[in-house]
Design a protein around this motif. Structure first.
Motif, short mmCIF file in Angstrom:
data_model
loop_
_atom_site.label_atom_id
_atom_site.label_comp_id
_atom_site.label_asym_id
_atom_site.label_seq_id
_atom_site.Cartn_x
_atom_site.Cartn_y
_atom_site.Cartn_z
N ILE A 144 0.86 -1.19 0.00
CA ILE A 144 0.00 0.00 0.00
C ILE A 144 0.89 1.24 0.00
CG2 ILE A 144 -1.95 -1.07 1.22
CD1 ILE A 144 -0.75 0.85 3.62
N ALA A 145 0.35 2.32 -0.53
CA ALA A 145 1.08 3.59 -0.51
C ALA A 145 0.29 4.58 0.33
CB ALA A 145 1.27 4.12 -1.92
N ILE A 146 0.97 5.22 1.27
CA ILE A 146 0.37 6.30 2.07
C ILE A 146 0.86 7.58 1.41
CG2 ILE A 146 0.13 7.30 4.37
CD1 ILE A 146 0.96 4.51 5.46
N LEU A 147 -0.08 8.34 0.87
CA LEU A 147 0.29 9.45 -0.03
C LEU A 147 0.54 10.75 0.73
CD1 LEU A 147 -2.28 8.72 -2.91
CD2 LEU A 147 -0.03 7.72 -2.51
N SER A 148 1.08 11.72 0.00
CA SER A 148 1.36 13.07 0.53
C SER A 148 2.20 13.01 1.80
CB SER A 148 0.04 13.82 0.84
OG SER A 148 -0.88 13.72 -0.20
N ALA A 149 3.20 12.14 1.79
CA ALA A 149 4.00 11.94 3.00
C ALA A 149 5.39 12.57 2.89
CB ALA A 149 4.14 10.44 3.28
#
Ligand code: LLP
Length: 439
Positions: A377-382
């Motif tokens: 999974i990708a956790i965005l705007s990080a």
């Protein structure tokens, strides 16, 4: 302003960055890992530089938002300066080769040691100390005098405007610890001879972060203009620059943000050649999040799916120690499957392994039911305040950082090891003097 996935598009069902699949990066580095797009960092920098054309200007990247030396070097090589808040950040700027005349030092608690290092930086010292209190000014003057130097100073003005953002990241209200109020600044200006080791050259502000509307900035700019007028009549030499701080917000979910050209227009209107200033002034800005925020993601692997009737939990290998924003501010980061999944969705909480209920990246997210063990999974705007705020809670080594440019990726920070975790720790032994034996 960019959106969370602009620099991380799907190609053939897989999330990529600059043509490289995130799976390929994960295979090389393992997970969790922070990944940054060089283009994602440079596009907003260039947009700001373009918008300020026609003004004598400098975009100083706020190092605190994303402080890897490779990122600083990249931005510096494209003309950016830096805004820093500690001796540690100054050390990073030196390693990245940021020129002294492009460094400003903000922060309410500069120590004498930090002042001395900044006065020595590059031989002649940094461009500006943004001073936040009278005692700080007094100390800086004395440190500089002892070194037979003159410290260039901007007085940080707290304009008392409400930036309408999260209370933890509002900085321009009079109840906040930051800056000097108008009366304090005027008093310093009248008594400037009391500070022989400094030269007051500018005014700086920073009213808050993740701003989504121009109106608080406009209010602040008005107040800065009025203060500049007053100071002109008091100070023996004209001021040379105004530092307008950072604060431009980004899209995390669907927020409407301030377009960079409109922000720059406002700066032109208040401080440009047609603004009616008595002397032309150099303009500095200190953007952090608007440059780094949507240029980075945190990539993580699903460890387990825990099924419940009302909602499932996805337990992933990243945790609050790697990205603390959701736990600390309740902030929203989009979470997506790296390999696109079709089929039914279910309400899901995406959580980390840390022993705290607050270790949660997102609640009730409608994620594919088929997302399971081993999936990425990708956790965005990080990219902003992600790795920079990470820690080792639960004795978790911090993740590596990867920078992708021109279709290639490079590890710009190694994953920490267990030995890194205990570096500097000492098992007490008999060789240390005991308090009673010490006398
Ligand atoms: N200049 C000064 C003096 C600052 O204090 C800050 C941020 C900036 C510039 C850059 O602001 P930006 O352009 O990034 O909004 N950890 C919080 C944000 C704290 C911001 C602190 N100061 C978060 O994760 O939202």
């Amino acid at each position: 302003m960019s959106r969370p996935t602009d620099y991380f598009p799907y190609k053939n069902g897989v999330m990529t960055v600059d043509g490289v699949s995130l799976n390929a990066i994960a295979e090389c580095t393992g997970t969790p890992v922070y990944i940054y797009s060089a283009r994602g960092l440079l596009d907003p920098l260039k947009a700001l530089q373009k918008g300020l054309k026609g003004l004598d200007h400098l975009v100083c990247f706020a190092v605190k938002s994303s402080s890897n030396v490779a990122i600083l070097q990249l931005l510096s090589s494209h003309g950016a300066g830096v805004d820093l808040v500690s001796g540690g950040e100054l050390h990073r700027a030196a390693i990245a080769g940021v020129p002294a005349d492009k460094v400003v030092f903000s922060g309410v608690g500069k120590t004498p040691g930090e002042m001395a290092r900044a006065l020595d930086y590059g031989g002649n010292g940094i461009y500006s100390f943004n001073v936040e209190s009278e005692p700080e000014l007094r100390l800086l003057s004395s440190v500089a005098s002892h070194m037979e130097k003159t410290a260039p100073v901007a007085l940080r003005f707290n304009p008392d405007v409400d930036p309408k953002t999260h209370p933890y990241i509002s900085t321009g209200l009079k109840k906040n610890k930051f800056g000097l109020n108008r009366a304090e600044i005027l008093k310093i200006a009248r008594e400037v001879s009391k500070y022989p080791g400094v030269s007051i050259r500018g005014i700086s502000i920073h009213i808050g972060s993740q701003l989504l509307s121009l109106s608080p900035l406009q209010d602040a700019f008005k107040r800065v203009r009025a203060l500049l007028e007053e100071l002109e009549d008091i100070l023996p030499t004209p001021l040379r620059f105004v530092d307008l701080g950072g604060g431009i917000g980004i899209t995390y979910r669907n927020e409407k943000t301030i377009p960079i050209p409109r922000y720059c227009e406002l700066i032109h209107r208040y401080f440009g050649p047609k603004a009616g200033l008595r002397h032309p002034m150099k303009i500095l800005i200190e953007p952090g999040r608007s440059i780094s925020g949507n240029a980075g993601i945190l990539l993580s692997e699903v460890l387990y799916r825990k099924q419940r009737k009302e909602k499932d939990f996805l337990i992933v290998d990243a945790a609050m120690n790697d990205l603390i924003r959701p736990s600390l501010y309740g902030s929203h980061h989009e979470i997506v499957a790296v390999s696109r999944k079709t089929g039914a969705r279910k309400k899901t909480d995406v959580v980390g392994p840390v022993c705290e209920t607050g270790d949660c990246f997102g609640s009730d997210r409608p994620l594919p039911r088929s997302l399971d063990q081993g999936d990425l999974i990708a956790i965005l705007s990080a990219g902003a305040y992600g790795f920079a705020m990470s820690g080792n809670y639960n004795s978790r080594p911090r993740p590596p950082e990867v920078l992708v440019a021109g279709g290639n990726f490079e590890i710009i920070r190694e994953r920490e090891t267990y030995d890194d975790l205990v570096r500097g720790e000492v098992l007490p032994d008999q060789t240390c003097p005991r308090p009673e034996a010490a006398s």
